[in-house]
Motif scaffolding. Structure first.
Motif, PDB file in Angstrom:
ATOM      1  N   CYS B  65       0.825  -1.217   0.000  1.00  0.00           N
ATOM      2  CA  CYS B  65       0.000   0.000   0.000  1.00  0.00           C
ATOM      3  C   CYS B  65       0.854   1.260   0.000  1.00  0.00           C
ATOM      4  CB  CYS B  65      -0.915  -0.017   1.225  1.00  0.00           C
ATOM      5  SG  CYS B  65      -1.861   1.501   1.425  1.00  0.00           S
ATOM      6  N   ILE B  66       0.530   2.182  -0.919  1.00  0.00           N
ATOM      7  CA  ILE B  66       1.287   3.431  -1.015  1.00  0.00           C
ATOM      8  C   ILE B  66       0.527   4.606  -0.369  1.00  0.00           C
ATOM      9  CG2 ILE B  66       2.683   2.789  -3.023  1.00  0.00           C
ATOM     10  CD1 ILE B  66       0.506   4.357  -4.715  1.00  0.00           C
ATOM     11  N   CYS B  68      -2.395   5.992  -0.951  1.00  0.00           N
ATOM     12  CA  CYS B  68      -2.928   6.994  -1.876  1.00  0.00           C
ATOM     13  C   CYS B  68      -4.375   7.354  -1.536  1.00  0.00           C
ATOM     14  CB  CYS B  68      -2.837   6.475  -3.306  1.00  0.00           C
ATOM     15  SG  CYS B  68      -3.961   5.106  -3.620  1.00  0.00           S
ATOM     16  N   ASN B  69      -5.011   6.554  -0.693  1.00  0.00           N
ATOM     17  CA  ASN B  69      -6.401   6.780  -0.258  1.00  0.00           C
ATOM     18  C   ASN B  69      -7.455   6.617  -1.347  1.00  0.00           C
ATOM     19  OD1 ASN B  69      -5.459   7.207   2.245  1.00  0.00           O
ATOM     20  ND2 ASN B  69      -6.253   9.293   2.472  1.00  0.00           N
ATOM     21  N   CYS B  71      -8.833   3.959  -2.426  1.00  0.00           N
ATOM     22  CA  CYS B  71      -9.842   2.974  -2.010  1.00  0.00           C
ATOM     23  C   CYS B  71     -10.853   3.619  -1.064  1.00  0.00           C
ATOM     24  CB  CYS B  71      -9.178   1.768  -1.351  1.00  0.00           C
ATOM     25  SG  CYS B  71      -8.051   2.197  -0.020  1.00  0.00           S
ATOM     26  N   ILE B  87      -4.699   2.452   6.083  1.00  0.00           N
ATOM     27  CA  ILE B  87      -6.129   2.363   5.805  1.00  0.00           C
ATOM     28  C   ILE B  87      -6.802   1.575   6.916  1.00  0.00           C
ATOM     29  CG2 ILE B  87      -7.844   1.378   4.219  1.00  0.00           C
ATOM     30  CD1 ILE B  87      -6.434   3.662   2.910  1.00  0.00           C
ATOM     31  N   CYS B 104      -7.415   0.248  -6.718  1.00  0.00           N
ATOM     32  CA  CYS B 104      -6.080   0.258  -6.121  1.00  0.00           C
ATOM     33  C   CYS B 104      -5.012   0.200  -7.220  1.00  0.00           C
ATOM     34  CB  CYS B 104      -5.906  -0.912  -5.152  1.00  0.00           C
ATOM     35  SG  CYS B 104      -4.271  -0.921  -4.417  1.00  0.00           S
ATOM     36  N   VAL B 106      -1.817  -0.243  -7.072  1.00  0.00           N
ATOM     37  CA  VAL B 106      -0.660  -1.128  -6.896  1.00  0.00           C
ATOM     38  C   VAL B 106      -1.038  -2.575  -6.555  1.00  0.00           C
ATOM     39  CG1 VAL B 106       0.900   0.737  -6.232  1.00  0.00           C
ATOM     40  CG2 VAL B 106      -0.456  -0.410  -4.467  1.00  0.00           C
TER      41      VAL B 106
END
Ligand code: SF4
Ligand code: SF4
Lengths: 121, 276
Positions: B65-66, B68-69, B71, B87, B104, B106
């Motif tokens: 998870c990067i 990025c929000n 999701c 998250i 998502c 990634v």
């Protein structure tokens, strides 16, 4: 630093709202510029997960402190994830609450209220 | 053929009507009132098979998870919240729609099943019976109702719905051939009935009304049916012997008079379908 106060109105003489997820507005006070910004609470119109939506909004805004009455367990998890400190307000005006906070007269909320306690149940 | 039995609110006798008609007509019975399925108390079927119902929920790989929000932004149900520390997932709010997995960038999200309830399948001496049962504290009834309905075969089947006109009721009556609205002869009964009528009309489902605990003196439901040109397919009068049978967990059709009455209602239900 930004302080978020749950508010009944969108002016600085508005009263604090003791509900987190369902308060109509968030007052955001910037301690550096000494300016207020008001935003409508997304949680109010959320069909479910009001506290989460509200918490997300406050986290996204970059607040580091929240002053409110009750905060539900879901909202608390989001707020904790955002590493925000929550203080128990005394229900006065937004300005008065900020003053109390700055004088160190507010206590931190450690435990989340039961779900829906802000919904008049 | 699928026949849905609904009511404006709880306690009007929806399950009594469903179980008695199903048995007397030899129709199969499905209890879609997944929060409080009571039909099996009266039908007493032998449960032969139980299947669990799961919904797909996201599982986030923290390593990938990067933050990025994306999701959390896409989730319509506030089941995900993006914070500094990652998250946060609220399983009870997740509808299992899969939108988060799709956005998502990634591939940090995979889906895993989360059990929300079960389905019991069995039979009495004469009919097949099924019921859905939502786990306590689970808010999402429609996935169980949809699964139940997917298991219904071509035979004539009574579908016992949740009270009221919630999304559970909509899920239960979607695609049925006929709806039967059970009501009482009180002003409150009529008020709730009108809401249910509105719903089935909007969904274009042919329907009829069964008046339970009928009272000849105050018959505002009969008048309403005449005014609105709705088929009144049955009137079940209140009788002490019915209350006794009910309290013993027995079907009313054990009594000869009720047996005839429910047969008559069953036949008129078939008529509602034929006339539409
Ligand atoms: S599956 Fe749908 S409801 Fe569940 S968290 Fe993802 S986007 Fe939200
Ligand atoms: S969309 Fe994927 S990468 Fe972005 S925050 Fe969600 S899980 Fe992490």
């Amino acid at each position: 630093m930004k302080i978020c106060i749950t508010s009944m109105g969108n002016e600085k003489d508005a009263m604090m709202d003791s509900r987190f997820g369902r308060c109509p507005y968030f007052a955001i006070y910037d301690t550096e510029t000494k300016e207020y910004e008001f935003m409508e609470n997304n949680g109010v119109t959320a069909p479910g997960g009001a506290g989460i939506a509200a918490g997300q909004q406050v986290v996204s805004k970059g607040a580091e402190v929240v002053i409110t009455g009750f905060i539900g367990p879901n909202a608390k998890r989001v707020i904790e994830g955002g590493q925000i400190k929550v203080y128990n307000g005394k229900g006065g005006s937004i300005e008065a609450e900020i003053k109390l906070y700055e004088e160190g007269k507010l206590t931190m909320i450690e435990n989340a209220a039961p779900a829906h306690s802000g919904m008049g149940k | 053929m699928k026949i849905a039995v609904l009511s404006g609110k709880g306690g009007t006798g929806k399950t009594t009507v469903s179980t008695n008609i199903a048995t007397v007509m030899n129709w199969n019975y499905v209890d879609c009132d997944v929060e409080e399925p009571n039909g099996f108390i009266f039908l007493k079927p032998e449960v032969k098979k139980t299947e669990y119902v799961k919904i797909p929920v996201p599982k986030i790989d923290e390593e990938k998870c990067i933050r990025c929000n994306k999701c959390a932004d896409v989730c319509q149900f506030n089941a995900l919240a993006g914070t500094k520390t990652g998250i946060i997932f609220f399983d009870k709010l997740c509808h299992g729609c899969g939108a988060c997995t799709m956005v998502c960038p990634v591939g940090a999200i995979t889906e895993e099943g989360r059990k929300i309830g079960k389905i019991d399948i069995g039979n009495t001496e004469s009919i097949k019976c099924m019921r859905g049962l939502l786990d306590i504290g689970e808010p999402m009834a429609p996935p169980i109702i949809k699964r139940l309905k997917a298991l219904v075969d071509e035979e004539t089947t009574i579908i016992d719905c949740s009270p009221g006109s919630s999304c559970s009721v909509v899920a239960a009556i979607e695609g049925v051939d006929v709806a039967i609205l059970v009501t009482e002869a009180t002003p409150f009964g009529l008020h709730d009935l009108k809401i249910a009528v509105e719903l089935v009309r909007q969904m274009n489902i042919p329907f009829g009304i069964v008046l339970n605990r009928a009272d000849e003196e105050h018959d505002l439901i009969t008048r309403y049916c005449e005014e609105e040109k709705i088929a009144l397919v049955g009137k079940i009068p209140y009788a002490k012997k019915a209350a006794v049978l009910y309290s013993e967990g027995k079907l009313l059709i054990e009594d000869e008079e009720y047996n005839k009455m429910f047969k008559g209602i069953g036949e008129r239900i078939l008529g509602v379908k034929a006339c539409s």
